[in-house]
Design an enzyme around this catalytic site. Structure first.
Site, PDB file in Angstrom:
ATOM      1  N   CYS A   2       0.830  -1.208   0.000  1.00 15.32           N
ATOM      2  CA  CYS A   2       0.000   0.000   0.000  1.00 15.32           C
ATOM      3  C   CYS A   2       0.867   1.262   0.000  1.00 15.32           C
ATOM      4  O   CYS A   2       2.017   1.235   0.414  1.00 15.32           O
ATOM      5  CB  CYS A   2      -0.866   0.045   1.247  1.00 15.32           C
ATOM      6  N   ARG A  27       4.260   0.296  -6.351  1.00 15.98           N
ATOM      7  CA  ARG A  27       4.210  -0.613  -5.204  1.00 15.98           C
ATOM      8  C   ARG A  27       3.133  -1.683  -5.381  1.00 15.98           C
ATOM      9  O   ARG A  27       3.111  -2.662  -4.649  1.00 15.98           O
ATOM     10  CB  ARG A  27       3.900   0.186  -3.924  1.00 15.98           C
ATOM     11  N   TRP A  79      -3.449  -2.409  -1.122  1.00 15.74           N
ATOM     12  CA  TRP A  79      -3.214  -3.791  -1.580  1.00 15.74           C
ATOM     13  C   TRP A  79      -3.859  -4.645  -0.509  1.00 15.74           C
ATOM     14  O   TRP A  79      -3.421  -4.659   0.636  1.00 15.74           O
ATOM     15  CB  TRP A  79      -1.717  -4.050  -1.695  1.00 15.74           C
ATOM     16  N   ASN A 105      -1.015   1.861   6.341  1.00 18.12           N
ATOM     17  CA  ASN A 105      -0.238   0.760   5.750  1.00 18.12           C
ATOM     18  C   ASN A 105       0.137  -0.169   6.875  1.00 18.12           C
ATOM     19  O   ASN A 105       0.461   0.294   7.976  1.00 18.12           O
ATOM     20  CB  ASN A 105       1.071   1.271   5.137  1.00 18.12           C
ATOM     21  N   GLY A 106       0.182  -1.470   6.604  1.00 16.27           N
ATOM     22  CA  GLY A 106       0.600  -2.426   7.635  1.00 16.27           C
ATOM     23  C   GLY A 106      -0.547  -3.340   8.014  1.00 16.27           C
ATOM     24  O   GLY A 106      -1.585  -3.376   7.345  1.00 16.27           O
ATOM     25  N   GLU A 496      14.239 -24.548  -9.083  1.00 14.40           N
ATOM     26  CA  GLU A 496      13.848 -23.138  -9.088  1.00 14.40           C
ATOM     27  C   GLU A 496      14.983 -22.272  -9.661  1.00 14.40           C
ATOM     28  O   GLU A 496      14.728 -21.336 -10.417  1.00 14.40           O
ATOM     29  CB  GLU A 496      13.465 -22.710  -7.661  1.00 14.40           C
ATOM     30  N   LYS A 500      14.540 -19.906 -12.929  1.00 14.43           N
ATOM     31  CA  LYS A 500      14.815 -18.457 -12.912  1.00 14.43           C
ATOM     32  C   LYS A 500      15.749 -18.101 -14.044  1.00 14.43           C
ATOM     33  O   LYS A 500      15.542 -17.128 -14.748  1.00 14.43           O
ATOM     34  CB  LYS A 500      15.464 -18.019 -11.583  1.00 14.43           C
ATOM     35  N   GLU A 503      14.089 -18.381 -17.553  1.00  8.55           N
ATOM     36  CA  GLU A 503      13.043 -17.378 -17.781  1.00  8.55           C
ATOM     37  C   GLU A 503      13.592 -16.021 -18.199  1.00  8.55           C
ATOM     38  O   GLU A 503      13.041 -15.375 -19.067  1.00  8.55           O
ATOM     39  CB  GLU A 503      12.285 -17.115 -16.469  1.00  8.55           C
ATOM     40  N   HIS A 519      22.698 -40.811 -14.299  1.00 13.07           N
ATOM     41  CA  HIS A 519      21.750 -41.594 -15.099  1.00 13.07           C
ATOM     42  C   HIS A 519      21.415 -40.883 -16.404  1.00 13.07           C
ATOM     43  O   HIS A 519      20.415 -41.204 -17.042  1.00 13.07           O
ATOM     44  CB  HIS A 519      20.476 -41.866 -14.285  1.00 13.07           C
ATOM     45  N   LYS A 618       2.735 -12.298 -16.201  1.00 13.48           N
ATOM     46  CA  LYS A 618       2.790 -12.409 -14.738  1.00 13.48           C
ATOM     47  C   LYS A 618       1.674 -13.295 -14.217  1.00 13.48           C
ATOM     48  O   LYS A 618       1.828 -13.995 -13.229  1.00 13.48           O
ATOM     49  CB  LYS A 618       2.707 -11.005 -14.122  1.00 13.48           C
TER      50      LYS A 618
HETATM   51  C1  F6R Z   1       8.183 -18.289 -12.438  1.00 10.50           C
HETATM   52  C2  F6R Z   1       6.819 -17.846 -12.529  1.00 10.50           C
HETATM   53  C3  F6R Z   1       5.776 -18.815 -12.984  1.00 10.50           C
HETATM   54  C4  F6R Z   1       4.656 -18.853 -11.947  1.00 10.50           C
HETATM   55  C5  F6R Z   1       3.494 -19.733 -12.444  1.00 10.50           C
HETATM   56  C6  F6R Z   1       2.410 -19.875 -11.415  1.00 10.50           C
HETATM   57  O1  F6R Z   1       9.035 -17.255 -12.096  1.00 10.50           O
HETATM   58  O2  F6R Z   1       6.511 -16.724 -12.223  1.00 10.50           O
HETATM   59  O3  F6R Z   1       6.316 -20.082 -13.178  1.00 10.50           O
HETATM   60  O4  F6R Z   1       5.181 -19.349 -10.758  1.00 10.50           O
HETATM   61  O5  F6R Z   1       2.960 -19.175 -13.615  1.00 10.50           O
HETATM   62  O6  F6R Z   1       1.858 -18.641 -11.096  1.00 10.50           O
HETATM   63  P1  F6R Z   1       1.025 -18.423  -9.769  1.00 10.50           P
HETATM   64  O7  F6R Z   1       1.915 -18.691  -8.616  1.00 10.50           O
HETATM   65  O8  F6R Z   1       0.572 -16.999  -9.852  1.00 10.50           O
HETATM   66  O9  F6R Z   1      -0.111 -19.395  -9.811  1.00 10.50           O
END
Ligand code: F6R
Length: 623
Positions: A2, A27, A79, A105-106, A496, A500, A503, A519, A618
């Protein structure tokens, strides 16, 4: 998270507030609002809108009337944390008497208890928020003490547990604003000759108006009056020194909190996010022992305890968090856990029984495949439990119960702080459920809780290697392929790390359990191939050293993430990164940070758009 703005002076407040709210958009938020007043009029006008600040601006243009010229105002971008994103839940909140307006906020942790006490006193509530409870509580003291606002604020804050940055406005005394903070930042900008003041949750909206800024300290209250010196006290109203800083900041950098990219900002936010995630949930008691307090668990305890089988459904990074969740739940609760890609689960005619618990993990709360998996699980009669960041999101609404991760909006497309938030919630859930089931020994429960509360501090320590990782990254931009290897709790971290990197740097990377390498993937190893080993002390350490030797003898270039002070691995690795020693089930919360930073810096060195990598969204709201 927020954002807050405030203005008191002789200019029109609304233009500053609206512009300031736009400047705080970075934010992340889901609704916005402002309250305006004028010393002579003795009234407060509130305008709120769901969605973008543009919606609020349009509303204001249509309806403001003479309030458009008012010279005192407070504003907020919200938020959601308590209650879905809606106009009703948006700030500013008015007290029932209509005499006070508040932005906050908080999180007020004890709001439920305070609300019950206020209801008994005859107070009613229009929203589901903790913020409305706070403004009513201030109002209660305000009515009692002869309408002394600052005193009422300090009395109310003394009753409050949690984090806050607040600004309060008074209807019949538009000549001042009262602001306070604890664990959530608030800055006051001083205009020429104290003729006007600007308030912000950070300096972004203030910097074009003044460079003279006062950053409030925890549990300080400021009385802000036009034409007067700023007055700051503590909650006992003992006067504190006003320390004015000359702040000179680059506004473009400020919009990302001073970081060049949202992703880096979000990586560095993690210590604070994990603190927020645990706030009011991992609780130290008077005797020094820890307890875990998750209302979702409390409310559905019987069903959760009965579960014979847990199925975790998720996608991408959230799926990796789920793999850690499987190990945690199996270790602490001795319940069988399967982790499923939501996209496969929904079409696989899976076996789901009535006593099963399905845990859906999602940052956005909008992922189409995860939603469909939830609907399937519900049809089959399973209890569906959500671990979600997006408050009021589709998944939050579809699940019967759950725990928000409370890490704030994640804007960088590559997920970082959501992952550590999800793992933190899974740890708290496994511990609390394991304790209820009697499957986790009390000393182990206490040891893990004590480790959890140390995580924010230890994360900061790991993040100090940022510059070293940036230097290292320059040596890897040539790579076409990467291999990430880990075992046990660090195997999902290897997955992970690889995700990263691919991506955002577009380098092909694979994560593997280290022992699986021979293997198949070992055939890929040559001098060109960087191999990241997560080789901390706990995770089958000696076995992972053998895996490392196999790679070394084939000329692979090894980057090892090791436990602080480990010098043995130097013999095998070209480069070392360190994480502090911690009980093994908590290691992912630390070992994932160098993975995030490495991916980030490789992508930056390659000149790529880290916050918006090609082809990715996203929130994946389509199949
Ligand atoms: C990786 C990434 C994606 C999400 C996936 C699931 O950096 O952002 O792999 O993790 O699309 O998204 P959510 O968690 O929003 O269901």
């Amino acid at each position: 998270m927020c954002g807050i703005v405030g203005y008191i002076g002789s200019a029109k407040a609304a233009p500053f507030l609206i512009k300031g709210l736009h400047q705080l958009e970075y934010r992340g938020y889901d609704s916005a609002g402002i309250a305006l007043t004028q010393p002579e009029t003795g009234r407060i006008e509130v305008f709120k809108a769901k969605g973008k600040v543009d919606n609020l601006e349009r509303k204001l243009q249509q309806a403001a009337g003479e309030a458009a010229a008012f010279t005192v105002g407070i504003g907020h971008t919200r938020w959601a944390t308590h209650g879905e994103p809606s106009e009703q839940n948006a700030h500013p909140h008015l007290s029932g008497s209509g005499e006070l307006a508040l932005v906050h906020n908080g999180i007020i942790e004890n709001y439920q208890l305070l609300k019950e006490q206020l209801v008994e006193l005859g107070y009613t509530f229009q929203s589901e928020t903790d913020t409305e409870v706070l403004v009513q509580l201030i109002d209660y003291f305000y009515q009692k003490n002869g309408k002394k606002l600052k005193n009422a604020v300090s009395q109310a804050l003394k009753k409050t547990i949690g984090a806050y940055a607040i600004v309060v406005m008074e209807r019949n005394n538009g000549r001042h604003l009262v602001a306070a903070r604890k664990a959530s930042p608030l800055v006051i900008g001083i205009g020429q000759d104290s003729s006007e003041f600007f308030i912000g949750s950070d300096a972004t909206p203030l910097i074009e108006h003044t460079h003279k800024m006062v950053y409030l300290e925890d549990e300080q209250i400021a009385e802000i009056r036009m034409g007067h010196e700023l007055e700051i006290t503590n909650l006992d109203e003992i006067v504190a020194e006003v320390s004015v800083k000359d702040v000179d900041l680059d506004i473009s950098a400020l919009s990302k909190g001073g970081y060049p990219h949202f992703m880096l900002k979000e990586i560095f936010e993690q210590p604070q996010c994990i603190e927020n995630c645990m706030r009011g949930r991992v609780v130290k008691q008077a005797d020094g022992t820890y307890d875990i307090n998750l209302s979702a668990l409390h409310n559905f305890k019987a069903k959760l305890i009965r579960a014979r089988h847990v199925i975790i459904v998720a996608c991408g990074t959230s799926w990796h968090a789920g793999l850690i969740g499987k190990q945690l739940i199996e270790e602490m609760c001795r319940i069988r856990v399967e982790v499923e890609y939501a996209s496969e689960f929904r079409y696989r005619n899976p076996v789901i029984e009535k006593d099963d618990v399905v845990i859906a993990i999602s940052q956005s709360g909008e992922t189409a495949d995860t939603l469909a998996a939830i609907q399937l699980a519900k049809q089959e009669g399973a209890l569906v439990f959500g671990i979600v960041n997006g408050v009021g999101s589709s998944i939050a609404r579809e699940t019967e119960t759950g725990v928000y991760i409370h890490v704030g909006p994640e804007i960088g497309v590559a997920s970082t702080k959501a992952f550590t938030g999800q793992v933190t919630v899974l740890t708290m859930l496994s511990l609390a459920l394991g304790r209820a089931l009697g499957t986790v020994a009390e000393d182990k429960f206490q040891q893990i809780c004590a480790g959890l509360v140390e995580i924010p501090r230890l994360m900061k320590q790991v993040l100090k290697q940022n510059d070293a990782i940036a230097n290292l990254a320059s040596q890897f931009t040539y790579a076409k392929n990467f291999l990430y290897l880990g075992r046990g709790y660090n195997y999902p971290v290897a997955l992970e790390g690889a995700l990263k990197l691919k991506e955002i740097s577009y380098i092909h990377a694979e994560g593997y359990p280290a022992a699986e390498m021979k293997h198949g993937p070992i055939a890929l190893v040559d001098k060109e191939m960087p191999i990241v080993f997560i080789a901390t002390h706990h995770q089958l350490y000696h076995k992972i050293i053998s895996n490392m030797q196999e790679v070394q003898s084939r000329g692979g270039r090894i980057l090892a993430v090791v436990t602080e002070g480990d010098t043995d691995i130097q013999k095998f690795a070209h480069d070392l990164l360190e994480v502090p020693d911690i009980i093994n089930c908590l290691e992912p919360l630390l070992s994932v940070l160098p993975m995030q930073l490495l991916a980030y810096h490789v992508a930056v060195k390659k000149g790529l758009n880290v916050d918006m990598p090609r082809n990715l969204a996203k929130s994946v709201t389509v199949e």
